[in-house]
Design a protein around this motif. Structure first.
Motif, mmCIF file in Angstrom:
data_model
loop_
_atom_site.group_PDB
_atom_site.id
_atom_site.type_symbol
_atom_site.label_atom_id
_atom_site.label_comp_id
_atom_site.label_asym_id
_atom_site.label_seq_id
_atom_site.Cartn_x
_atom_site.Cartn_y
_atom_site.Cartn_z
ATOM 1 N N ASP A 153 -8.692 6.469 0.626
ATOM 2 C CA ASP A 153 -9.710 7.154 -0.094
ATOM 3 C C ASP A 153 -10.138 8.535 0.306
ATOM 4 O O ASP A 153 -10.815 9.199 -0.260
ATOM 5 C CB ASP A 153 -11.017 6.166 0.523
ATOM 6 C CG ASP A 153 -11.192 6.119 1.976
ATOM 7 O OD1 ASP A 153 -10.213 6.293 2.622
ATOM 8 O OD2 ASP A 153 -12.236 6.040 2.605
ATOM 9 N N LYS A 165 -6.298 1.438 -6.906
ATOM 10 C CA LYS A 165 -7.082 2.036 -6.086
ATOM 11 C C LYS A 165 -8.267 2.626 -6.610
ATOM 12 O O LYS A 165 -9.300 3.328 -6.055
ATOM 13 C CB LYS A 165 -6.389 3.072 -5.126
ATOM 14 C CG LYS A 165 -5.417 2.447 -4.158
ATOM 15 C CD LYS A 165 -5.923 1.660 -3.335
ATOM 16 C CE LYS A 165 -4.886 0.830 -2.331
ATOM 17 N NZ LYS A 165 -5.528 0.018 -1.366
ATOM 18 N N GLU A 166 -8.453 2.662 -7.978
ATOM 19 C CA GLU A 166 -9.439 3.126 -8.803
ATOM 20 C C GLU A 166 -10.865 2.590 -8.371
ATOM 21 O O GLU A 166 -11.828 3.601 -7.996
ATOM 22 C CB GLU A 166 -9.181 2.966 -10.429
ATOM 23 C CG GLU A 166 -8.152 3.881 -10.922
ATOM 24 C CD GLU A 166 -8.025 3.746 -12.133
ATOM 25 O OE1 GLU A 166 -8.752 2.764 -12.781
ATOM 26 O OE2 GLU A 166 -7.273 4.404 -12.841
ATOM 27 N N GLU A 167 -10.987 1.332 -8.261
ATOM 28 C CA GLU A 167 -12.128 0.753 -7.825
ATOM 29 C C GLU A 167 -12.819 0.952 -6.374
ATOM 30 O O GLU A 167 -13.681 1.508 -6.034
ATOM 31 C CB GLU A 167 -12.395 -0.641 -8.145
ATOM 32 C CG GLU A 167 -13.498 -1.375 -7.819
ATOM 33 C CD GLU A 167 -13.337 -3.051 -7.952
ATOM 34 O OE1 GLU A 167 -14.455 -3.467 -7.673
ATOM 35 O OE2 GLU A 167 -12.659 -3.422 -8.594
ATOM 36 N N GLN A 168 -11.922 1.198 -5.389
ATOM 37 C CA GLN A 168 -12.043 1.562 -3.876
ATOM 38 C C GLN A 168 -12.489 2.921 -3.796
ATOM 39 O O GLN A 168 -13.338 3.123 -3.048
ATOM 40 C CB GLN A 168 -10.950 0.914 -3.361
ATOM 41 C CG GLN A 168 -10.931 1.614 -1.837
ATOM 42 C CD GLN A 168 -9.496 1.384 -0.761
ATOM 43 O OE1 GLN A 168 -8.933 0.505 -1.276
ATOM 44 N NE2 GLN A 168 -9.481 1.915 0.045
ATOM 45 N N THR A 169 -11.459 3.834 -4.593
ATOM 46 C CA THR A 169 -11.794 5.354 -4.197
ATOM 47 C C THR A 169 -12.733 5.896 -5.320
ATOM 48 O O THR A 169 -12.897 6.933 -5.004
ATOM 49 C CB THR A 169 -10.419 5.751 -4.077
ATOM 50 O OG1 THR A 169 -9.726 5.769 -5.563
ATOM 51 C CG2 THR A 169 -9.701 5.335 -3.029
ATOM 52 N N GLY A 170 -12.760 5.521 -6.374
ATOM 53 C CA GLY A 170 -13.410 6.102 -7.637
ATOM 54 C C GLY A 170 -12.809 7.228 -8.081
ATOM 55 O O GLY A 170 -13.328 8.102 -8.852
ATOM 56 N N ARG A 221 -9.663 8.513 -10.574
ATOM 57 C CA ARG A 221 -8.960 7.808 -11.852
ATOM 58 C C ARG A 221 -8.045 9.265 -12.289
ATOM 59 O O ARG A 221 -8.512 10.239 -12.173
ATOM 60 C CB ARG A 221 -9.805 7.560 -12.865
ATOM 61 C CG ARG A 221 -10.564 6.316 -12.618
ATOM 62 C CD ARG A 221 -11.813 6.133 -13.675
ATOM 63 N NE ARG A 221 -11.012 5.920 -15.153
ATOM 64 C CZ ARG A 221 -10.486 4.827 -15.348
ATOM 65 N NH1 ARG A 221 -10.771 3.595 -14.753
ATOM 66 N NH2 ARG A 221 -9.919 4.720 -16.797
ATOM 67 N N GLN A 270 -3.401 0.854 6.698
ATOM 68 C CA GLN A 270 -4.251 -0.258 7.598
ATOM 69 C C GLN A 270 -3.891 -1.584 7.207
ATOM 70 O O GLN A 270 -4.440 -2.626 7.152
ATOM 71 C CB GLN A 270 -5.796 -0.024 6.834
ATOM 72 C CG GLN A 270 -6.484 1.340 7.536
ATOM 73 C CD GLN A 270 -7.939 1.464 6.740
ATOM 74 O OE1 GLN A 270 -8.300 0.882 5.712
ATOM 75 N NE2 GLN A 270 -8.600 2.058 7.688
ATOM 76 N N CYS A 271 -2.274 -1.787 7.290
ATOM 77 C CA CYS A 271 -1.584 -3.084 7.073
ATOM 78 C C CYS A 271 -0.286 -2.970 7.638
ATOM 79 O O CYS A 271 0.168 -1.563 7.974
ATOM 80 C CB CYS A 271 -1.706 -3.663 5.735
ATOM 81 S SG CYS A 271 -0.692 -2.496 4.574
ATOM 82 N N THR A 314 -6.801 7.796 5.409
ATOM 83 C CA THR A 314 -6.736 6.742 4.619
ATOM 84 C C THR A 314 -6.466 6.953 3.088
ATOM 85 O O THR A 314 -6.785 8.000 2.960
ATOM 86 C CB THR A 314 -7.715 5.740 4.784
ATOM 87 O OG1 THR A 314 -9.049 6.183 4.616
ATOM 88 C CG2 THR A 314 -7.892 5.034 6.217
ATOM 89 N N GLU A 359 0.767 -1.240 0.045
ATOM 90 C CA GLU A 359 0.067 -0.069 0.014
ATOM 91 C C GLU A 359 0.868 1.268 0.070
ATOM 92 O O GLU A 359 2.131 1.269 0.602
ATOM 93 C CB GLU A 359 -0.966 0.191 1.225
ATOM 94 C CG GLU A 359 -1.744 -1.064 1.337
ATOM 95 C CD GLU A 359 -3.003 -1.143 0.348
ATOM 96 O OE1 GLU A 359 -3.139 0.026 -0.409
ATOM 97 O OE2 GLU A 359 -3.854 -1.902 0.124
#
Length: 731
Positions: free
Chosen positions: A610, A640-645, A647, A585-586, A608, A558
């Motif tokens: 996002d 991280k595109e899918e998690q945060t929206g 691009r 978060q890891c 974080t 990450e």
């Protein structure tokens, strides 16, 4: 194929042919008949000997080829790349390597470079002298812009920001959530802050006013358009828009015989005054609505009392009680309104917000100034100063009042030292001017406060009390017999501390003077051509870097830090930075901590990914991304595109690939090696912002070298990068 390489191959071929001929001759000589003793070589032995000879000959030939290539092909090419890099920044010298002839050539090249450097230093000295007056004017402009209490933003016709001051940065970078939103910066669009339609309408009003006037009248009467708008943080701003006039050029609008190249926005924060006006309106409305009933009752009772002369005593008393009660209600209502809105009703003077500690510093300096003919100045000390207090005062009047009181103490009571203190007292600030040992009576002190001030021959119609009342405060004289101390105590309202300046602004103020202006952007127009055909020197860039938990983004590593800075008009804007730690978060691997030094404890309270990525996207909007080994960083962002929206679709340039384009014969393209070749100082390595700064400096050094190779546009740079071997690396 170059001439040296052709020569080397020819020599190598001749050597190989000679060796093969020697080997064949030796093999034939070994192929004789057995001797008298019957001892001879069998056909198999002769084949083995022949193969061994051929292998030895081939090995020797390969060594000759490699040696000749290194001495006469690779060394000249490396020397050529070093000369090209040296010509770009004039710092390094060519390494003396390769064959003896090439070493002699390198010495001659270094002599020429030394001569060139001396000539450049002479020219640079002359340029510095010529620019001295210009730099002085720029410094005056920077000081003027910094001292303005209003926000100022200057834009070209495309809405690109080319000048702003710290006040504008403070007011326009506050986000709706109270945090900092990176919306304002050189080369960025003002439409990220204000509605495009609002600015367009104001420009149309300016142009219409210019068309209605003649050219001569336009130059004399061209005014400003005004509008009111809100910031993302909810602050209400009144904007005055004025046109910037210029000569003919490709990026201007011709209106009424005048050429407009941009516009100036002068912004006033009217939130507080608007709230005060709303409160005053509410006060007037409440007095009107609340006074109608009591006044009507009083009027009716008064009419009955005046019309009925022989009214019974009990009835008369009842009407008189109505008049008394309603008048009391009306009086109570006025008292309550006056108490609730006293500060708003008394605020008639233009007051300024000042840090309390600064008030005391300036006051002490004013009091301690030596007067003409005076042998010894009055000593002033400050004590018990609350550094967090802010005051809203008439600064000049307050300094004048404190100096007046201190000098009267010196002249009439021979006080040699006074002390200033500032502390919080409930909802007010308590400012004391105190001294030891000498007392005065209350009547004298009251006369000092009420008399018009006269200081060092300068008379003022105002008294100390008048000045303090301007600041909505109160002042009195007081004695403490136990401590043998007397003081004038001033109680002043406390102002709200203004929003803190962004960290980047503070850092810039502590170091070099921040450059919040770039007038060359007047000639920059987005509508002139497409992005891919834009010259590299015309584009704006966001140079960024990341620190991560490891090197395997596809296996769960990450991002833990993003650092970025911006390049506008070929200048690295060190004051416009993005630097944010991120809670992954890891767990962090010990190997990664050894590299970047970021521990788990530093990341616990950080936002974080996002939360950070939308802010980073806003920071790099309308720019080309630049990174070193950017494929690595972009892979983390893409995952991280899918998690945060979020691009990142803008073009990306990679200094690693560009280095491979420029210096294809160099053995390494690590950031430190490139920086050393180009004369860039390396600092802050393995911090995201430090790496971004170094990458930005390296990229700026590359631009003239790319231009010499014919790579001038974004499309050409991307196509050249994609042809390199390193472009095939995947993460």
């Amino acid at each position: 194929m170059t001439a040296p390489r052709k020569l080397i191959l020819a020599v190598a071929a001749a050597s190989l042919f000679t060796l093969l001929l020697v080997g064949a001759t030796a093999a034939l000589m070994l192929a004789g008949e057995p001797d008298a003793a019957g001892v001879g070589r069998s056909p198999e032995e002769r084949v083995v000997v022949l193969v061994v000879l051929l292998l030895l000959a081939g090995t020797f030939c390969c060594w000759v080829i490699a040696r000749l290539h290194d001495l006469y092909a690779a060394s000249p090419l490396r020397m050529a790349e070093e000369v090209t890099a040296t010509l770009a920044h004039g710092v390094l010298r060519v390494a003396e390597q390769g064959a003896t002839e090439l070493r002699v050539l390198a010495q001659a090249v270094n002599q020429l470079l030394a001569l060139r450097e001396a000539n450049e230093n002479d020219v640079a000295a002359r340029v510095r002298e010529a620019r001295a007056s210009l730099e002085e004017e720029r410094s005056r402009l920077a000081a003027l812009m910094a001292d303005l209490s209003q926000s100022v933003v200057v834009c070209n016709l495309d809405g690109r920001v080319l000048l702003y001051n710290q006040r504008a940065r403070q007011e326009l970078t506050a986000g709706a959530d109270g945090g900092q939103a990176e919306l304002l910066g050189l080369g960025r669009s003002i439409y990220t802050v204000f509605d495009r339609a609002l600015i367009t309408h104001a420009l149309e009003r300016l142009q219409q006013a210019s068309r209605e006037l003649g050219e001569a009248d336009s130059r004399q009467l061209l005014g400003s358009a005004q509008f009111v708008t809100a910031t993302p943080a909810g602050r209400l701003l009144r904007a005055h828009m004025s046109p910037v006039l210029g000569g003919d050029g490709p990026h201007h609008a011709q209106v009424g015989g005048l050429s407009i190249t941009g516009f100036v926005l002068v912004l006033d924060d009217v939130t507080s005054s608007n709230e005060r006006h709303a409160r005053r309106d509410a006060l007037i409305q409440s007095l009107i609505e609340g006074g109608r009933g009591p006044l009507g009752s009083i009027r009716a009772a008064a009419e009955m009392l005046s019309e009925v002369a022989d009214m019974p005593v009990q009835q008369r008393a009842r009407f008189l009680r109505v008049v008394h009660d309603e008048a009391a209600k009306l009086s109570a209502q006025f008292e309550a309104a006056a108490s609730a809105f006293s500060n708003d009703l008394r605020e008639r003077w233009l007051l300024e917000e000042m840090r309390g500690a600064e008030v005391l510093v300036v006051a002490a300096r004013r009091i301690g100034e030596r007067r003409s003919g005076e042998r010894r100045a009055l000593a002033v000390k400050t004590e018990n100063v609350d550094e967090d207090l802010w005051l809203r005062v008439d600064g000049y009047g307050l300094f004048q009042a404190l100096r007046y009181l201190a000098l009267r103490l010196q002249d009439e009571y021979e006080v040699r030292e006074v002390r200033l203190s500032l502390a919080r007292s409930g909802q007010l600030a308590q400012l004391d001017l105190s001294w030891l040992g000498t007392f005065m009576n209350n009547e004298t002190a009251m006369s000092w406060l009420q008399d018009p001030m006269s200081i060092a021959g300068d008379a003022s119609p105002l008294s100390v009390t008048d000045v303090v009342e301007r600041c909505n405060g109160d002042i009195w004289f007081q004695r403490e017999r136990v401590s043998h101390r007397a003081f004038f105590r001033t109680m002043l309202p406390i102002a709200e501390a203004p929003t803190d300046l962004p960290r980047a602004v503070i850092a810039a103020a502590e170091g070099e003077r921040p450059e919040f202006y770039d007038f060359d952007l007047f000639s920059w127009s987005d509508a002139s051509h497409e992005l891919d055909e834009r010259l590299l020197t015309e584009l704006s860039y966001t140079v960024f870097d990341t620190e991560t938990t490891g090197l395997l983004p596809s296996q769960g590593d990450e991002i833990i830090q993003i650092g970025a800075t911006r390049i506008v008009n070929r200048r690295l804007l060190r004051h416009e930075c993005f630097d944010q730690l991120i809670n992954p978060q890891c767990r962090l691997s010990p190997q990664s901590i050894e590299v970047h030094g970021i521990t788990r404890e530093l990341l616990v309270d950080q936002p974080t990914i996002d939360v950070v990525l939308p802010k980073f996207r806003a920071f790099c909007a309308d720019t080309v991304l630049v990174g070193h080994n950017a494929a690595f960083d972009m892979r983390f962002l893409q995952l991280k595109e899918e998690q945060t929206g979020v691009r990142f679709e803008q073009p990306v340039l990679d200094t690693l690939l560009l280095s491979a384009v420029l210096h294809s014969n160099q053995p390494t393209h690590r950031l430190e090696s490139i920086a050393e070749r180009l004369g860039v100082s390396v600092f802050g390595r393995h911090t995201a912002l430090g790496d971004a700064m170094v990458t930005g400096e390296v990229f700026l050094k590359m631009l003239p070298l790319l231009a010499e190779m014919g790579i001038r546009t974004l499309r050409q740079a991307r196509e050249a990068s994609q042809k390199t071997f390193h472009a095939r690396l995947k993460y």
